[in-house]
Design a protein around this motif. Structure first.
Motif, mmCIF file in Angstrom:
data_model
loop_
_atom_site.group_PDB
_atom_site.id
_atom_site.type_symbol
_atom_site.label_atom_id
_atom_site.label_comp_id
_atom_site.label_asym_id
_atom_site.label_seq_id
_atom_site.Cartn_x
_atom_site.Cartn_y
_atom_site.Cartn_z
ATOM 1 N N GLY A 191 -42.093 -114.301 75.371
ATOM 2 C CA GLY A 191 -42.538 -115.096 74.233
ATOM 3 C C GLY A 191 -44.051 -115.111 74.094
ATOM 4 N N LYS A 192 -44.486 -115.453 72.902
ATOM 5 C CA LYS A 192 -45.915 -115.551 72.623
ATOM 6 C C LYS A 192 -46.213 -116.927 72.057
ATOM 7 C CE LYS A 192 -46.357 -110.618 71.531
ATOM 8 N NZ LYS A 192 -46.730 -109.620 70.498
ATOM 9 N N LYS A 193 -47.438 -117.347 72.270
ATOM 10 C CA LYS A 193 -47.862 -118.627 71.719
ATOM 11 C C LYS A 193 -48.142 -118.440 70.239
ATOM 12 C CE LYS A 193 -49.899 -120.330 76.036
ATOM 13 N NZ LYS A 193 -51.139 -120.806 76.694
ATOM 14 N N VAL A 194 -47.220 -118.963 69.429
ATOM 15 C CA VAL A 194 -47.345 -118.796 67.975
ATOM 16 C C VAL A 194 -47.191 -120.154 67.309
ATOM 17 C CG1 VAL A 194 -46.358 -117.753 65.913
ATOM 18 C CG2 VAL A 194 -46.418 -116.451 68.043
ATOM 19 N N GLU A 195 -48.118 -120.450 66.409
ATOM 20 C CA GLU A 195 -48.023 -121.682 65.628
ATOM 21 C C GLU A 195 -47.355 -121.367 64.294
ATOM 22 O OE1 GLU A 195 -50.829 -125.211 63.698
ATOM 23 O OE2 GLU A 195 -51.678 -123.717 65.062
ATOM 24 N N ARG A 196 -46.170 -121.915 64.118
ATOM 25 C CA ARG A 196 -45.416 -121.620 62.882
ATOM 26 C C ARG A 196 -45.957 -122.453 61.749
ATOM 27 N NH1 ARG A 196 -40.920 -123.235 59.954
ATOM 28 N NH2 ARG A 196 -39.636 -121.525 59.190
ATOM 29 N N LYS A 197 -46.242 -121.802 60.600
ATOM 30 C CA LYS A 197 -46.770 -122.493 59.419
ATOM 31 C C LYS A 197 -45.677 -122.678 58.399
ATOM 32 C CE LYS A 197 -51.374 -120.528 60.094
ATOM 33 N NZ LYS A 197 -52.477 -119.745 59.487
ATOM 34 N N VAL A 198 -45.608 -123.869 57.842
ATOM 35 C CA VAL A 198 -44.574 -124.179 56.852
ATOM 36 C C VAL A 198 -45.217 -124.406 55.501
ATOM 37 C CG1 VAL A 198 -42.725 -125.764 56.249
ATOM 38 C CG2 VAL A 198 -43.141 -125.210 58.633
ATOM 39 N N ALA A 230 -41.338 -112.617 57.535
ATOM 40 C CA ALA A 230 -42.425 -113.238 56.777
ATOM 41 C C ALA A 230 -42.159 -114.729 56.566
ATOM 42 C CB ALA A 230 -42.580 -112.532 55.423
ATOM 43 N N VAL A 231 -40.904 -115.053 56.275
ATOM 44 C CA VAL A 231 -40.527 -116.462 56.111
ATOM 45 C C VAL A 231 -40.723 -117.210 57.423
ATOM 46 C CG1 VAL A 231 -38.581 -118.012 55.689
ATOM 47 C CG2 VAL A 231 -38.933 -116.015 54.219
ATOM 48 N N ALA A 232 -40.375 -116.566 58.540
ATOM 49 C CA ALA A 232 -40.515 -117.202 59.845
ATOM 50 C C ALA A 232 -41.978 -117.479 60.178
ATOM 51 C CB ALA A 232 -39.888 -116.317 60.927
ATOM 52 N N GLN A 233 -42.865 -116.591 59.764
ATOM 53 C CA GLN A 233 -44.274 -116.739 60.110
ATOM 54 C C GLN A 233 -44.994 -117.730 59.199
ATOM 55 O OE1 GLN A 233 -45.759 -112.728 60.000
ATOM 56 N NE2 GLN A 233 -44.488 -112.063 61.719
ATOM 57 N N ASN A 234 -44.686 -117.682 57.902
ATOM 58 C CA ASN A 234 -45.376 -118.576 56.976
ATOM 59 C C ASN A 234 -44.555 -118.682 55.692
ATOM 60 O OD1 ASN A 234 -47.189 -119.736 55.022
ATOM 61 N ND2 ASN A 234 -48.893 -119.176 56.355
ATOM 62 N N THR A 235 -43.815 -119.754 55.553
ATOM 63 C CA THR A 235 -42.917 -119.902 54.407
ATOM 64 C C THR A 235 -43.675 -120.005 53.089
ATOM 65 O OG1 THR A 235 -42.866 -122.296 54.808
ATOM 66 C CG2 THR A 235 -41.088 -120.988 55.758
ATOM 67 N N GLU A 236 -44.840 -120.653 53.120
ATOM 68 C CA GLU A 236 -45.606 -120.821 51.884
ATOM 69 C C GLU A 236 -46.116 -119.468 51.373
ATOM 70 O OE1 GLU A 236 -49.594 -123.165 50.247
ATOM 71 O OE2 GLU A 236 -48.648 -123.766 52.143
ATOM 72 N N SER A 237 -46.696 -118.670 52.266
ATOM 73 C CA SER A 237 -47.193 -117.352 51.867
ATOM 74 C C SER A 237 -46.060 -116.441 51.423
ATOM 75 C CB SER A 237 -47.947 -116.697 53.035
ATOM 76 O OG SER A 237 -49.103 -117.443 53.361
ATOM 77 N N ALA A 238 -44.917 -116.529 52.119
ATOM 78 C CA ALA A 238 -43.756 -115.709 51.749
ATOM 79 C C ALA A 238 -43.292 -116.049 50.341
ATOM 80 C CB ALA A 238 -42.620 -115.921 52.747
ATOM 81 N N SER A 239 -43.312 -117.327 50.000
ATOM 82 C CA SER A 239 -42.893 -117.749 48.665
ATOM 83 C C SER A 239 -43.864 -117.239 47.603
ATOM 84 C CB SER A 239 -42.801 -119.283 48.618
ATOM 85 O OG SER A 239 -42.393 -119.722 47.349
ATOM 86 N N VAL A 240 -45.160 -117.282 47.908
ATOM 87 C CA VAL A 240 -46.174 -116.794 46.978
ATOM 88 C C VAL A 240 -46.007 -115.300 46.718
ATOM 89 C CG1 VAL A 240 -48.653 -116.374 46.696
ATOM 90 C CG2 VAL A 240 -47.851 -118.586 47.537
ATOM 91 N N LEU A 241 -45.578 -114.571 47.745
ATOM 92 C CA LEU A 241 -45.378 -113.127 47.621
ATOM 93 C C LEU A 241 -44.083 -112.767 46.890
ATOM 94 C CD1 LEU A 241 -46.536 -111.995 51.178
ATOM 95 C CD2 LEU A 241 -47.728 -111.600 49.014
ATOM 96 N N GLY A 242 -43.334 -113.753 46.468
ATOM 97 C CA GLY A 242 -42.120 -113.510 45.697
ATOM 98 C C GLY A 242 -40.858 -113.402 46.520
ATOM 99 N N ILE A 243 -40.915 -113.733 47.806
ATOM 100 C CA ILE A 243 -39.727 -113.692 48.660
ATOM 101 C C ILE A 243 -38.888 -114.941 48.406
ATOM 102 C CG2 ILE A 243 -38.912 -113.736 51.048
ATOM 103 C CD1 ILE A 243 -41.453 -112.210 51.818
ATOM 104 N N ASN A 244 -37.602 -114.731 48.245
ATOM 105 C CA ASN A 244 -36.674 -115.843 48.050
ATOM 106 C C ASN A 244 -36.435 -116.513 49.405
ATOM 107 O OD1 ASN A 244 -34.383 -117.518 47.652
ATOM 108 N ND2 ASN A 244 -33.728 -116.257 45.927
ATOM 109 N N VAL A 245 -37.200 -117.548 49.693
ATOM 110 C CA VAL A 245 -37.170 -118.174 51.018
ATOM 111 C C VAL A 245 -35.797 -118.761 51.361
ATOM 112 C CG1 VAL A 245 -38.141 -120.033 52.433
ATOM 113 C CG2 VAL A 245 -39.649 -118.594 51.054
ATOM 114 N N PRO A 246 -35.164 -119.544 50.465
ATOM 115 C CA PRO A 246 -33.839 -120.078 50.804
ATOM 116 C C PRO A 246 -32.808 -118.988 51.108
ATOM 117 C CG PRO A 246 -34.739 -121.235 48.914
ATOM 118 C CD PRO A 246 -35.641 -120.062 49.169
ATOM 119 N N ARG A 247 -32.877 -117.874 50.357
ATOM 120 C CA ARG A 247 -31.916 -116.792 50.600
ATOM 121 C C ARG A 247 -32.149 -116.165 51.966
ATOM 122 N NH1 ARG A 247 -31.679 -112.163 46.202
ATOM 123 N NH2 ARG A 247 -30.900 -113.948 44.994
#
Length: 291
Positions: free
Chosen positions: A284-291, A170-187
């Motif tokens: 591989g797939k064409k993926v745009e990583r969101k930060v 989840a962090v790899a796909q979208n760090t902002e959304s992962a943080s909103v969901l309560g995931i500890n992104v730095p960890r």
């Protein structure tokens, strides 16, 4: 045909080691958008760590365990906090330059602080030869391939099947959304760096008995692992395995059937062909990583 099969199976063991190092490239890119051009030296340094522990009488497995702990601290936490975190806000280029500089510093540091000579390294596997239908396969090749394959598959299963692994995705796909969901992104990002450090120690234990412990052993290994990651797909962990095996087998066959002088060029040639026709890599797939 017998010679071909022998070269093929020998290439699989080498390719599995490339796959371990390539998986490190893939994991760091997926989780943090980091490309570590010191990845080869991250394999070289644990080899000398293990040699240091063994020089004090520690058996190889204990040396491996101690080196894993040390590598997680130095190549995981310290690398992330000291190099990646301060430079990440400035973009990718400073990290690329810093890791290239780090690779040079690590090579010269080991050369000056330990030795410029090549050192023998004990094998984890017994010195035994199997002869199957005329094909001679060493226990070292079988063990290396099996051990590396298990590590890659376990790492992939951890990322795909566990709660922590899914959080890392989840962090790899979208760090902002992962943080909103309560995931500890730095960890989660640190876990990725720690896993990369463990894989580097495992690769060191597998590759060093054949290629010896040398201060510059990581230079060629890191380059081929990078090509393998691109060939398989930089955003796909299974691609790292595929790319590593392709490079290992093809360079073995090229050395035997063309010339040993072209062995190190094989990875570059395959890399160029793949990026021309499938820039995202084979899996591989064409993926745009969101930060």
């Amino acid at each position: 045909m017998t010679d071909f099969l022998q070269l093929f199976f020998s290439g699989l063991s080498t390719g599995a080691i490339y796959a371990l190092a390539a998986l490190g490239f893939t994991l760091l890119w997926q989780a943090s958008g980091t490309i570590n051009f010191a990845q080869g030296e991250f394999v070289m340094l644990p080899a000398f760590m293990m040699l240091g522990f063994m020089s004090f009488g520690a058996p190889i497995l204990l040396s491996f365990a101690l080196s894993v702990v040390l590598a997680v601290v130095v190549l995981g936490w310290l690398f992330k906090r000291g190099v990646v975190d301060p430079l990440f806000k400035y973009g990718m280029m400073p990290i690329v330059v810093a890791t290239i500089g780090l690779s040079i510093a690590m090579r010269n540091g080991v050369r000056a602080g330990f030795s410029a000579e090549a050192h023998p390294f004990p094998s984890l596997f017994p010195d035994k030869i199997f002869n199957i239908a005329g094909v001679t396969i060493s226990m070292s090749d079988v063990g290396t391939f099996a051990f590396a394959l298990v590590l890659v598959l376990v790492t992939q299963a951890f990322i795909a099947k566990t709660v922590t692994g899914r959080a890392m995705q989840a962090v790899a796909q979208n760090t902002e959304s992962a943080s909103v969901l309560g995931i500890n992104v730095p960890r989660m990002i640190f876990y990725t760096f720690a896993i990369n450090a463990v894989l580097a120690v495992a690769a060191a234990m597998l590759v060093t008995p054949t290629y010896l412990a040398k201060f510059d052993m990581g230079e060629s290994l890191g380059t081929k692992a990078f090509f393998a990651a691109i060939i398989g797909g930089f955003n796909n962990s299974r691609g790292a395995l595929l790319g590593g095996l392709i490079v290992g087998v093809c360079e073995n066959l090229a050395a035997a059937y063309i010339s040993p002088a072209y062995k190190d060029a094989v990875a570059l040639v395959i890399f160029m062909v793949v990026i021309l026709f499938k820039p995202q890599g084979l899996l591989g797939k064409k993926v745009e990583r969101k930060v």
